[in-house]
Motif scaffolding. Structure first.
Motif, mmCIF file in Angstrom:
data_model
loop_
_atom_site.group_PDB
_atom_site.id
_atom_site.type_symbol
_atom_site.label_atom_id
_atom_site.label_comp_id
_atom_site.label_asym_id
_atom_site.label_seq_id
_atom_site.Cartn_x
_atom_site.Cartn_y
_atom_site.Cartn_z
ATOM 1 N N LEU A 67 -11.794 -4.200 -3.864
ATOM 2 C CA LEU A 67 -10.720 -4.664 -2.984
ATOM 3 C C LEU A 67 -11.134 -5.865 -2.146
ATOM 4 N N GLU A 70 -7.186 -10.374 -3.602
ATOM 5 C CA GLU A 70 -5.777 -9.983 -3.658
ATOM 6 C C GLU A 70 -5.422 -9.357 -4.988
ATOM 7 N N THR A 73 -6.248 -5.712 -4.997
ATOM 8 C CA THR A 73 -5.327 -5.007 -4.095
ATOM 9 C C THR A 73 -3.985 -4.776 -4.779
ATOM 10 N N GLU A 74 -3.491 -5.778 -5.474
ATOM 11 C CA GLU A 74 -2.238 -5.632 -6.215
ATOM 12 C C GLU A 74 -2.396 -4.632 -7.361
ATOM 13 N N LYS A 77 -2.021 -1.141 -5.994
ATOM 14 C CA LYS A 77 -0.626 -0.796 -5.729
ATOM 15 C C LYS A 77 0.092 -0.338 -6.997
ATOM 16 N N SER A 90 -16.306 -2.997 1.075
ATOM 17 C CA SER A 90 -14.956 -3.554 1.124
ATOM 18 C C SER A 90 -14.381 -3.382 2.529
ATOM 19 N N PHE A 92 -11.590 -4.236 3.476
ATOM 20 C CA PHE A 92 -10.165 -3.934 3.377
ATOM 21 C C PHE A 92 -9.893 -2.439 3.563
ATOM 22 N N GLU A 97 -3.535 -2.066 6.576
ATOM 23 C CA GLU A 97 -2.846 -2.415 5.337
ATOM 24 C C GLU A 97 -3.261 -1.475 4.210
ATOM 25 N N PHE A 98 -4.564 -1.171 4.152
ATOM 26 C CA PHE A 98 -5.016 -0.212 3.142
ATOM 27 C C PHE A 98 -4.418 1.164 3.409
#
Length: 334
Positions: A67, A70, A73-74, A77, A90, A92, A97-98
């Protein structure tokens, strides 16, 4: 996603074996305990399969993500039904947001991280360290750092007669425990305030019992342990799954309660619907009691729960090492 999953990861040099059953599992530990090796083995298997020399055995697909960009991350999802391993490097993982992605996700997450993650709701039961077989240096067995539910944490085996009780809950749970511990029962007003509430007691030198919802207290338990160690008197944590779990276990609702949903919650608490098992038990109790005299409200405990007979049933769920009042305090009917 629901279920309980047995995971085995190994090559010809090292082997890991553990079981996960909730949406968030934390693996902690200092450098050299094998956390990074576990992540790298799964990563190698993802990239090269059996030619990597690694075997990953699980009924669900296990993947690793860092992560750090981007694209990954996508990708997260878009995943459904995976067990996702995330590395502590990471940053993130530590963001809100995570947390928005992880909450109500159709995936389970195994997070390798030394730090607490206050933005996530995870159980004190699902925090693991890695125990190494020192004889062979081969087998690594993740074990619970904070033991199991319904255990008393930092408890040395002697009986505790608490002079002060601090509840995480300020609503129905606090109403109940005020009757069981009428002398001095205080509300912390939320899980993040429990440690501060104990800090305010230090000058009083009173033995204290903190009652929290263990299913969502994982991010705070390390802070509690540090505070308890330096408190100056007995300071014990009692962490049942949740107050609603206690009510369901108490027998008050009789055979309306499906015992399987309590014993095998992992088969019912869908991570797409519930951030933690605490939410599952609240929803289950609310639905189960709808249309009965025991209609449940988290804001205020109903009078049918507060009869002497029912309060004794609730009191019987408290570990026997904790001394409680022989008589339940008078019910306030205001």
């Amino acid at each position: 996603m629901v279920g309980k999953y047995d995971i085995r990861v190994y090559n010809n040099r090292v082997s890991y074996h553990f079981v996960i059953k909730r949406n968030i599992t934390i693996i902690q530990g200092d450098s050299g305990t094998g956390k990074t090796s576990l992540f790298n083995l799964i990563s190698d298997y993802n990239q090269s399969g059996i030619s990597s020399g690694v075997t990953v055995s699980c009924d669900r697909k296990c993947v690793t993500l860092r992560l750090n960009d981007e694209l990954q991350t996508e990708l997260l999802k878009a995943m459904h039904g995976y067990i996702v391993f995330l590395d502590e490097n990471s940053s993130f993982v530590k963001t809100h947001e995570f947390a928005k992605i992880a909450n109500y996700s159709d995936n389970y997450f195994v997070i390798i991280c030394r730090d607490s993650l206050p933005q996530l709701s995870y159980s004190v039961e699902e925090i693991y360290g890695i125990r190494v077989d020192r004889d062979s240096q081969k087998y690594r067995d993740p074990h619970r750092v904070y033991n199991e539910m319904y255990k008393l944490y930092n408890f040395e085996g002697t009986r505790l007669k608490p002079e002060v009780v601090i509840t995480e809950d300020s609503n129905s749970g606090h109403d109940c425990f005020t009757m069981i511990f009428p002398k001095d029962c205080r509300s912390a007003g939320g899980r993040s305030n429990v440690v501060n509430a104990i800090s305010s007691l230090k000058s009083e030198h009173k033995d204290v019992l903190a009652i929290v919802d263990g299913a969502a207290f994982g991010s705070e338990v390390e802070f509690f342990m540090r505070k308890a160690e330096n408190y100056g008197a007995k300071c014990v944590l009692y962490a049942p799954e949740s107050f609603e779990y206690i009510l369901l276990k108490s027998g008050i609702l009789g055979d309306r309660v499906d015992s399987d949903k309590l014993a095998k919650t992992y088969d019912y608490a869908d991570s797409c619907q519930y951030v933690s098992w605490e939410q599952f038990y609240e929803a289950y109790l609310t639905d189960l009691s709808q249309g009965t005299e025991y209609r449940y409200s988290k804001k205020k405990l109903g009078l049918p729960y507060m009869t002497e007979g029912n309060m004794k049933k609730i009191r019987n769920q408290i570990p026997e090492q904790i001394e409680v009042e022989d008589a339940i305090c008078n019910i306030r009917r205001t």
